[in-house]
Design a protein around this motif. Structure first.
Motif, PDB file in Angstrom:
ATOM      1  N   THR A  37       0.844  -1.188   0.000  1.00  0.00           N
ATOM      2  CA  THR A  37       0.000   0.000   0.000  1.00  0.00           C
ATOM      3  C   THR A  37       0.884   1.245   0.000  1.00  0.00           C
ATOM      4  N   ALA A  38       0.282   2.385  -0.288  1.00  0.00           N
ATOM      5  CA  ALA A  38       1.035   3.645  -0.264  1.00  0.00           C
ATOM      6  C   ALA A  38       1.607   3.894   1.126  1.00  0.00           C
ATOM      7  N   ASP A  39       0.843   3.547   2.163  1.00  0.00           N
ATOM      8  CA  ASP A  39       1.329   3.761   3.525  1.00  0.00           C
ATOM      9  C   ASP A  39       2.561   2.916   3.802  1.00  0.00           C
ATOM     10  N   VAL A  40       2.597   1.697   3.264  1.00  0.00           N
ATOM     11  CA  VAL A  40       3.768   0.838   3.436  1.00  0.00           C
ATOM     12  C   VAL A  40       4.950   1.401   2.658  1.00  0.00           C
ATOM     13  N   TRP A  41       4.706   1.839   1.427  1.00  0.00           N
ATOM     14  CA  TRP A  41       5.806   2.379   0.616  1.00  0.00           C
ATOM     15  C   TRP A  41       6.475   3.568   1.305  1.00  0.00           C
ATOM     16  N   ARG A  42       5.696   4.428   1.907  1.00  0.00           N
ATOM     17  CA  ARG A  42       6.312   5.628   2.499  1.00  0.00           C
ATOM     18  C   ARG A  42       7.060   5.322   3.797  1.00  0.00           C
ATOM     19  N   ARG A  43       6.866   4.110   4.312  1.00  0.00           N
ATOM     20  CA  ARG A  43       7.555   3.714   5.547  1.00  0.00           C
ATOM     21  C   ARG A  43       8.719   2.748   5.304  1.00  0.00           C
ATOM     22  N   VAL A  44       8.981   2.413   4.057  1.00  0.00           N
ATOM     23  CA  VAL A  44      10.103   1.521   3.766  1.00  0.00           C
ATOM     24  C   VAL A  44      11.404   2.220   4.180  1.00  0.00           C
ATOM     25  N   PRO A  45      12.199   1.598   5.045  1.00  0.00           N
ATOM     26  CA  PRO A  45      13.445   2.242   5.497  1.00  0.00           C
ATOM     27  C   PRO A  45      14.428   2.448   4.351  1.00  0.00           C
ATOM     28  N   SER A  46      15.237   3.466   4.476  1.00  0.00           N
ATOM     29  CA  SER A  46      16.210   3.781   3.423  1.00  0.00           C
ATOM     30  C   SER A  46      17.152   2.617   3.178  1.00  0.00           C
TER      31      SER A  46
END
Length: 310
Positions: free
Chosen positions: A169-178
């Motif tokens: 989901t978009a929420d997961v994508w924005r939380r993927v660690p660098s």
């Protein structure tokens, strides 16, 4: 598997014949895409995130205008709203109006009259892999997509083939660690563009209901988004038959060598293809599927870049 009984079963008779395999092929991100599986018998399995949730769907072509569709998961109940776009129903009139003059395009259109431009209406699902493909070899981008989706996606609902995953989901994508982007061989610039896009995903999904010019303008408002990325998204999510991937490392040269017997740059390609509006992307697809697209090799391939060592 999370179930074996189909939630939804449909048989769609399209208003004109459609080639299911070639129409959906731009959605496949490599041979081992965890969101797309093409079986030897022609069956196509895909996963998606619809507004109501994840869905796994299976498509089988029963005849030139008949497709059997089965869907599982929370998103299955609204899958029928997206199916016509997947089968190119919104593109049928455009395909019928295409009348090229170049002999190679005439031949390709004659041989593949049932090619349609797919319209998924799911922006993030086209946007993230397009960002991953910026400025890198396609094979490397596909490997990055496979690793990230396998790790951060969710199990595909229903009796999906082993290894299939629903996209994050978009929420997961924005939380993927660098560091996870780094391990997936994605440099900081592309990683930041993915995260920035995920933060405004709702606004980006709205482009499905916009006119073409407004949709491209909103897509290009994202930092790290240029004409190439916007076109790649528009081709798949919006079914834009005119979205030309200006800025592609190879496309202008391929168009030049294929249609003129000499290389072109981007500006010359845009000028040369102007008469094909609003079918420029359709023309490119026909050259691809017909096997006529070509570009001579004058030296070794550029090396793959592994950002994990930087």
């Amino acid at each position: 598997m999370t179930g074996t009984v189909p939630t939804v079963q449909l048989e769609l008779v399209t208003k004109s014949p459609v080639d299911l395999s070639t129409t959906l092929s731009p959605l496949r991100r490599g041979r081992f895409d965890p969101c797309h599986r093409h079986e030897p018998d022609g069956t196509i399995w895909r996963t998606s995130l619809l507004p109501s949730g994840a869905v796994t769907y299976r498509l089988r072509q029963l005849g030139p205008s008949v497709v059997d569709a089965r869907a599982w998961g929370p998103g299955a109940q609204e899958f029928d709203e997206f199916l016509p776009g997947l089968l190119g129903e919104y593109d049928a009139d455009g395909a019928a109006a295409f009348a090229p003059e170049h002999p190679k395009l005439v031949d390709a259109h004659r041989r593949f009259p049932n090619l349609r431009i797919v319209r998924t209406a799911r922006v993030m699902e086209s946007l993230v892999p397009a960002i991953l493909e910026q400025r890198v070899h396609t094979v490397a981008a596909h490997a990055s997509w496979r690793r990230l989706v396998t790790k951060f996606g969710s199990p595909a609902p229903g009796p999906a083939p082993d290894g299939m995953r629903s996209p994050p989901t978009a929420d997961v994508w924005r939380r993927v660690p660098s560091w996870e982007f780094h391990r997936a061989n994605v440099d900081p610039g592309r990683a930041q563009t993915v995260v920035a896009s995920a933060r405004v995903a709702d606004r980006l999904e709205e482009v499905v209901g916009m006119d073409r010019q407004s949709a491209h303008r909103r897509l290009r408002a994202i930092p790290g988004f240029g004409a190439w990325t916007a076109a790649e998204v528009a081709q798949r999510a919006l079914g834009d038959a005119d979205a030309l991937s200006v800025g592609d490392f190879h496309l202008a040269s391929i168009v030049g060598w294929t249609l003129l017997g000499r290389p072109l740059d981007d500006a010359a390609m845009v000028e040369y293809l102007a008469d094909l509006r609003p079918h420029r992307y359709r023309a490119i697809r026909l050259l691809e599927v017909s096997g006529q697209a070509r570009k001579p090799r004058f030296g070794p391939r550029t090396p793959l870049v592994d950002h994990r060592w930087h």
